[in-house]
Design a protein around this motif. Structure first.
Motif, PDB file in Angstrom:
ATOM      1  N   ILE A  51       0.850  -1.190   0.000  1.00 15.72           N
ATOM      2  CA  ILE A  51       0.000   0.000   0.000  1.00 15.72           C
ATOM      3  C   ILE A  51       0.882   1.235   0.000  1.00 15.72           C
ATOM      4  O   ILE A  51       1.891   1.302   0.726  1.00 15.72           O
ATOM      5  CB  ILE A  51      -0.906   0.002   1.259  1.00 15.72           C
ATOM      6  CG1 ILE A  51      -1.772  -1.262   1.274  1.00 15.72           C
ATOM      7  CG2 ILE A  51      -1.773   1.247   1.327  1.00 15.72           C
ATOM      8  CD1 ILE A  51      -2.132  -1.727   2.652  1.00 15.72           C
ATOM      9  N   ALA A  52       0.527   2.222  -0.800  1.00 15.65           N
ATOM     10  CA  ALA A  52       1.263   3.485  -0.811  1.00 15.65           C
ATOM     11  C   ALA A  52       0.979   4.261   0.461  1.00 15.65           C
ATOM     12  O   ALA A  52       0.002   3.995   1.178  1.00 15.65           O
ATOM     13  CB  ALA A  52       0.864   4.318  -2.036  1.00 15.65           C
ATOM     14  N   GLY A  53       1.817   5.238   0.741  1.00 18.88           N
ATOM     15  CA  GLY A  53       1.644   6.029   1.952  1.00 18.88           C
ATOM     16  C   GLY A  53       0.320   6.761   2.032  1.00 18.88           C
ATOM     17  O   GLY A  53      -0.164   7.063   3.127  1.00 18.88           O
ATOM     18  N   ASP A  54      -0.306   7.016   0.865  1.00 23.09           N
ATOM     19  CA  ASP A  54      -1.593   7.712   0.878  1.00 23.09           C
ATOM     20  C   ASP A  54      -2.766   6.749   0.921  1.00 23.09           C
ATOM     21  O   ASP A  54      -3.927   7.171   0.836  1.00 23.09           O
ATOM     22  CB  ASP A  54      -1.720   8.627  -0.338  1.00 23.09           C
ATOM     23  CG  ASP A  54      -1.714   7.864  -1.665  1.00 23.09           C
ATOM     24  OD1 ASP A  54      -1.605   6.612  -1.636  1.00 23.09           O
ATOM     25  OD2 ASP A  54      -1.825   8.514  -2.722  1.00 23.09           O
ATOM     26  N   GLY A  55      -2.501   5.452   1.049  1.00 22.65           N
ATOM     27  CA  GLY A  55      -3.565   4.477   1.186  1.00 22.65           C
ATOM     28  C   GLY A  55      -3.985   3.786  -0.089  1.00 22.65           C
ATOM     29  O   GLY A  55      -4.806   2.869  -0.042  1.00 22.65           O
ATOM     30  N   THR A  56      -3.443   4.188  -1.231  1.00 19.78           N
ATOM     31  CA  THR A  56      -3.791   3.506  -2.468  1.00 19.78           C
ATOM     32  C   THR A  56      -3.049   2.170  -2.562  1.00 19.78           C
ATOM     33  O   THR A  56      -1.957   2.014  -2.017  1.00 19.78           O
ATOM     34  CB  THR A  56      -3.449   4.365  -3.699  1.00 19.78           C
ATOM     35  OG1 THR A  56      -2.059   4.697  -3.665  1.00 19.78           O
ATOM     36  CG2 THR A  56      -4.269   5.644  -3.708  1.00 19.78           C
ATOM     37  N   THR A  57      -3.669   1.220  -3.236  1.00 18.82           N
ATOM     38  CA  THR A  57      -3.087  -0.106  -3.350  1.00 18.82           C
ATOM     39  C   THR A  57      -2.042  -0.159  -4.457  1.00 18.82           C
ATOM     40  O   THR A  57      -2.328   0.178  -5.602  1.00 18.82           O
ATOM     41  CB  THR A  57      -4.184  -1.149  -3.627  1.00 18.82           C
ATOM     42  OG1 THR A  57      -5.051  -1.223  -2.488  1.00 18.82           O
ATOM     43  CG2 THR A  57      -3.585  -2.520  -3.877  1.00 18.82           C
ATOM     44  N   LEU A  58      -0.829  -0.574  -4.107  1.00 18.09           N
ATOM     45  CA  LEU A  58       0.240  -0.781  -5.087  1.00 18.09           C
ATOM     46  C   LEU A  58       0.258  -2.225  -5.567  1.00 18.09           C
ATOM     47  O   LEU A  58       0.579  -2.499  -6.714  1.00 18.09           O
ATOM     48  CB  LEU A  58       1.591  -0.420  -4.473  1.00 18.09           C
ATOM     49  CG  LEU A  58       1.776   1.039  -4.056  1.00 18.09           C
ATOM     50  CD1 LEU A  58       3.103   1.223  -3.316  1.00 18.09           C
ATOM     51  CD2 LEU A  58       1.706   1.964  -5.264  1.00 18.09           C
TER      52      LEU A  58
END
Length: 231
Positions: free
Chosen positions: A130-137
């Motif tokens: 998960i990216a630091g902003d909450g989006t799924t990587l």
């Protein structure tokens, strides 16, 4: 919004009541256990509800962890949540254990990626990046432990979950070290509540979330929509 949060997916039996209007968990309990969730959960929920002073009819929804986790434990929590929801005529929402583990790190507003990892045994992990902003990587999946290190292409991560320490122990010597390691037997029940407040009942069903074939049906992470409790 008043939310009853329930978690029996891993090595804890936990429940809490979140009041989003005051941004506080007004009652919570968590018992460390690997087995015995079925016997412990109903009395624990009753105690938490009594401590909160909230009637079941006053709840706005019930939030429950859906997995990945223990086959038996998941069913205990889901059955209780559904039963309460049916009896009180309240919606029930489901959150993955990986999302619940990652949520407090997302709330820190640190740009580094997050690897949420759960021990799947036999040198395999359930994990999500998960990216630091909450989006799924990288969507939730199950894979051999060493395959998780492919996620280092996203940068030095923060590790969280009941397999965080295991990952750190096996970390490649030639790779940038993890920025932090938060090893916990189960997610924080408060964050199960916060994620439960953030999702829509129509998009977060309270049903088991399995990653092993043939039941691998990844769900999108609700982390980007999670409200942040006060520091």
């Amino acid at each position: 919004m008043l939310i009853l949060a329930i978690d029996t997916a891993l090595d804890a039996c936990a429940a809490g009541v979140l009041d989003t209007s005051s941004a506080s968990v007004i009652a919570q309990q968590s018992l460390a256990m690997k087995r015995g969730h079925a016997e412990a959960l109903v009395p624990l929920i009753a105690q938490v509800m009594a401590q909160s002073g909230v009637d079941y009819a006053a709840l706005d929804r019930i939030a429950v962890t859906t997995g990945p986790g223990s086959f038996t434990g998941l069913r205990v929590g889901l059955s209780a949540a559904r039963g309460i929801g049916l009896a009180a005529d309240k919606p029930v929402v489901g959150l993955t254990t990986l999302a619940a583990y990652a949520a407090p790190l997302v709330s820190d507003n640190v740009g580094a990626p997050i690897i949420a990892a759960i021990d799947a045994r036999h040198d395999h992990l359930y994990y999500q990046v998960i990216a630091g902003d909450g989006t799924t990587l990288l969507r939730p999946r199950v894979a051999p432990l060493d395959e998780v290190f492919d996620a280092l292409e996203h940068g030095a991560p923060r590790l969280v979950g009941n397999a965080a320490a295991l990952l750190a122990q096996r970390w490649p010597a030639d790779a940038p070290p993890p920025l932090s390691v938060l090893d916990a037997p189960a997610p924080d029940i408060a964050w199960v509540g916060w994620l439960g407040a953030a999702v829509s009942p129509g998009s977060a069903p309270a049903r088991p979330f399995y990653l092993r074939a043939p039941d691998a049906k990844p769900q999108s992470s609700p982390l980007r929509f999670a409200p942040q409790p006060p520091a």
